[in-house]
Write a protein that holds these residues in place. Structure first.
Motif, short mmCIF file in Angstrom:
data_model
loop_
_atom_site.label_atom_id
_atom_site.label_comp_id
_atom_site.label_asym_id
_atom_site.label_seq_id
_atom_site.Cartn_x
_atom_site.Cartn_y
_atom_site.Cartn_z
N ALA A 29 0.93 -1.28 0.10
CA ALA A 29 -0.05 -0.13 -0.25
C ALA A 29 0.89 1.33 -0.08
O ALA A 29 0.50 2.07 -0.56
CB ALA A 29 -0.84 0.12 1.30
N TYR A 30 2.10 1.36 0.67
CA TYR A 30 2.63 2.59 0.93
C TYR A 30 4.34 2.31 0.69
O TYR A 30 4.85 3.47 0.75
CB TYR A 30 2.58 2.85 2.55
CG TYR A 30 0.98 3.15 2.89
CD1 TYR A 30 0.34 4.24 2.32
CD2 TYR A 30 0.38 2.15 3.50
CE1 TYR A 30 -0.85 4.61 2.66
CE2 TYR A 30 -0.93 2.37 3.77
CZ TYR A 30 -1.72 3.54 3.33
OH TYR A 30 -2.96 3.51 3.77
N GLY A 31 4.56 1.23 0.22
CA GLY A 31 6.30 1.07 0.17
C GLY A 31 7.04 1.08 1.28
O GLY A 31 8.19 1.21 1.20
N VAL A 32 6.59 1.16 2.47
CA VAL A 32 7.38 1.14 3.70
C VAL A 32 7.83 0.01 4.10
O VAL A 32 7.34 -1.17 3.87
CB VAL A 32 6.57 1.84 4.76
CG1 VAL A 32 5.97 3.39 4.44
CG2 VAL A 32 5.31 1.04 5.26
N LYS A 33 8.92 -0.09 4.94
CA LYS A 33 9.58 -1.07 5.59
C LYS A 33 9.23 -1.14 6.83
O LYS A 33 8.83 -0.16 7.54
CB LYS A 33 10.87 -1.02 5.45
CG LYS A 33 11.73 -2.25 6.33
CD LYS A 33 13.19 -2.11 6.01
CE LYS A 33 13.74 -2.40 4.82
NZ LYS A 33 15.54 -2.58 4.84
N SER A 34 8.76 -2.49 7.60
CA SER A 34 8.10 -2.48 8.86
C SER A 34 9.41 -2.83 9.80
O SER A 34 10.18 -3.70 9.45
CB SER A 34 7.02 -3.72 8.81
OG SER A 34 5.89 -3.26 8.05
N ILE A 35 9.10 -2.65 11.06
CA ILE A 35 9.95 -3.15 12.00
C ILE A 35 9.20 -4.48 12.73
O ILE A 35 8.12 -4.31 13.00
CB ILE A 35 10.20 -2.04 13.13
CG1 ILE A 35 10.86 -0.92 12.48
CG2 ILE A 35 11.24 -2.71 14.29
CD1 ILE A 35 12.18 -0.98 11.70
N VAL A 36 10.15 -5.63 12.77
CA VAL A 36 9.42 -6.75 13.24
C VAL A 36 10.01 -7.06 14.50
O VAL A 36 11.12 -7.33 14.54
CB VAL A 36 9.36 -7.82 12.52
CG1 VAL A 36 8.73 -9.18 13.08
CG2 VAL A 36 8.16 -7.78 11.24
N MET A 37 9.57 -6.97 15.47
CA MET A 37 10.35 -7.49 16.87
C MET A 37 9.66 -8.89 17.53
O MET A 37 8.62 -9.11 17.58
CB MET A 37 9.91 -6.37 17.95
CG MET A 37 10.43 -4.82 17.83
SD MET A 37 10.09 -3.95 19.11
CE MET A 37 10.85 -2.27 18.42
N GLY A 38 10.71 -9.72 17.45
CA GLY A 38 10.49 -11.11 17.77
C GLY A 38 11.51 -11.81 18.60
O GLY A 38 12.32 -11.25 18.73
N LYS A 39 10.81 -13.11 19.33
CA LYS A 39 11.56 -13.68 20.29
C LYS A 39 12.78 -14.56 19.46
O LYS A 39 13.77 -14.85 20.15
CB LYS A 39 10.97 -14.44 21.06
CG LYS A 39 9.89 -13.79 22.18
CD LYS A 39 9.04 -14.92 22.86
CE LYS A 39 9.76 -15.73 23.57
NZ LYS A 39 8.89 -16.50 24.45
N ALA A 40 12.52 -14.78 18.23
CA ALA A 40 13.61 -15.95 17.36
C ALA A 40 13.40 -15.15 15.80
O ALA A 40 12.30 -14.94 15.23
CB ALA A 40 13.07 -17.01 17.33
N ALA A 41 14.53 -15.13 15.47
CA ALA A 41 14.65 -14.57 14.07
C ALA A 41 14.72 -15.58 13.18
O ALA A 41 15.63 -15.69 12.19
CB ALA A 41 16.26 -13.90 13.98
N THR A 42 13.44 -16.18 12.92
CA THR A 42 13.00 -17.05 12.21
C THR A 42 11.61 -17.03 11.44
O THR A 42 11.07 -15.91 11.98
CB THR A 42 12.81 -18.70 12.65
OG1 THR A 42 12.11 -18.57 13.91
CG2 THR A 42 14.43 -19.21 13.44
N GLY A 43 11.30 -17.93 10.46
CA GLY A 43 10.02 -17.57 10.01
C GLY A 43 10.32 -16.81 8.77
O GLY A 43 11.34 -16.22 8.46
N PRO A 44 8.98 -16.44 8.31
CA PRO A 44 8.95 -15.59 6.87
C PRO A 44 9.43 -14.13 7.05
O PRO A 44 9.82 -13.49 5.97
CB PRO A 44 7.47 -15.83 6.40
CG PRO A 44 6.92 -15.94 7.73
CD PRO A 44 7.52 -16.84 8.58
N SER A 45 9.50 -13.78 8.02
CA SER A 45 9.69 -12.28 8.37
C SER A 45 11.28 -12.18 8.59
O SER A 45 11.93 -10.99 8.37
CB SER A 45 9.15 -11.69 9.61
OG SER A 45 7.91 -11.58 9.35
#
Length: 403
Positions: A29-45
């Motif tokens: 929608a906006y071309g922005v990058k998101s910040i994802v905060m998670g417990k493990a640096a795995t998965g699709p993000s």
């Protein structure tokens, strides 16, 4: 892949398909990058070009969560920070700490007292009674009952924790999201295992509604800060996952419209003055012709891209209301669309509904389909390896768990 600076930054909590689907919605929608905060640096993000991943093993703890979010907001005081919980625990954290955020943080969630009422299935079913929502025949089991209790219905049974947030805090061997049990003995064994783990709240025991996965539906809604429903999208679930931890997760969704059902759910949300994203699991009971609600998720569901992919971008709901301050009318998602996260040949093999398979093939022929994890431009080597491995693994998972 082009990244655009805007007057806001999405901050998403968790690391699964839910976070990636929302990050993709914001980027589309906006071309922005998101910040994802998670417990493990795995998965699709992880390893994504549309995400900056912040690894923090303590991010689900109150003090750390609040410090991280407010610290980021202070570091970007010239922008709006749109905080989105992509799991029950994070939605609860965002609700619990309302009033403690920096002024530039946007957290579109109900108050915590109301969330506590809704998040426990036992309380939610009481509200269903009050507001006229149909739900399965239900017995509320408490730990002190032991094996001394009488059920008002026969098996097969469905058993699930009333408080899912607490339940996952006590992992144990054989733990399942939902239990389908054919006999009383199997039910008692499952109850014993659940309470032996340390879980202490009630367990919901329900009469199993006959019908395979294709009797399931999912409804996603967005309500503005005045409690008015602005977006509704109904999906017909053709197939679910069948692994122990993934049981009930959607695998294939075909968009549809049922105005009678949607009006009833809209009335409920507006009467309780709900705010933000909501997500309902619903099953059609052919015995009485009613659609029966299993639960409400107080956030967008993990399969939320079935809404965005059909042309009704969920990120726009938040940005248009809280950043651009636009007025909007109720939108009912009404475009034919297919969402799936498994290979098509797996879907064709395990969807036991010939009519649904025919509809699915027709939608693919006319409109195509979307798997939210395969995003053009965001398939670098590390991420592509994960996505392909996950995609192909479904072949073996269904072969093992779905007979």
């Amino acid at each position: 892949m082009k990244i655009v600076e805007r007057g806001f930054i999405p901050v998403l909590f968790a690391s699964d398909i839910n976070t990636y689907s929302m990050a993709r919605a914001f980027h589309e929608a906006y071309g922005v990058k998101s910040i994802v905060m998670g417990k493990a640096a795995t998965g699709p993000s992880a390893n994504s070009r549309i995400v900056d991943f912040v690894l923090d093993p303590k991010i689900d703890q109150d003090e750390e969560f609040l410090a991280r979010l407010n610290g980021f907001a202070r570091d970007h005081a010239n922008k709006k920070i749109i905080a989105v919980g992509c799991g029950d625990a994070y939605a609860a954290l965002l609700s619990r700490h309302k009033g403690e955020y920096e002024p530039n943080v946007i957290a579109a969630y109900i108050d915590y007292d109301q969330m506590q009422e809704l998040i426990k299935k036992e309380n939610f079913y009481k509200m269903c009674e009050k507001y006229g929502l149909d739900y399965p025949d239900t017995f509320i089991y408490r730990k002190e009952y032991g094996h001394d209790f009488t059920l008002p219905f026969d098996g097969p049974f469905i058993a699930k924790p009333s408080d899912s947030v607490m339940y996952w805090e006590f992992p144990f061997a054989g733990q399942k999201k939902v239990y389908k049990l054919d006999t009383r003995a199997e039910l008692e064994k499952a109850l014993d295992d659940i309470y032996a783990s340390g879980y202490s709240d009630s367990v919901i025991i329900q009469n199993f509604i006959p019908g395979n996965d294709s009797y399931m539906h999912v409804l996603t809604c967005y309500s503005d800060q005045n409690g008015k429903v602005k977006l509704m999208s109904l999906g017909h679930v053709l197939l679910e996952e069948h692994t122990p931890h993934g049981l009930g997760n959607h695998a294939v969704i075909l968009n549809e419209v049922n105005l009678d059902l949607m009006r009833k759910m809209k009335k409920f949300l507006e009467e309780i003055h709900y705010v933000g994203f909501s997500n309902f699991d619903i099953k059609y009971d052919e015995r009485d012709g009613k659609y029966k609600v299993f639960e409400i998720n107080l956030r967008q569901g993990r399969s939320n891209f079935y809404v965005t992919g059909s042309g009704f971008n969920l990120a726009r709901c938040l940005v248009e209301e809280y950043v651009e301050h636009k007025e909007s009318k109720l939108t009912v998602a009404d475009k034919p669309h297919l969402w799936l996260v498994i290979p098509r040949r797996v879907a064709y093999r395990y969807i036991h509904n010939d009519k649904a398979v025919a509809e699915m093939k027709e939608v693919i022929r006319r409109y195509g389909y979307v798997n939210p994890l395969f995003y053009k431009g965001d398939l670098g080597p590390a991420r592509l390896k994960f996505v392909l491995r996950n995609y192909i693994s479904h072949i073996f998972k269904y072969r093992k768990y779905c007979k």
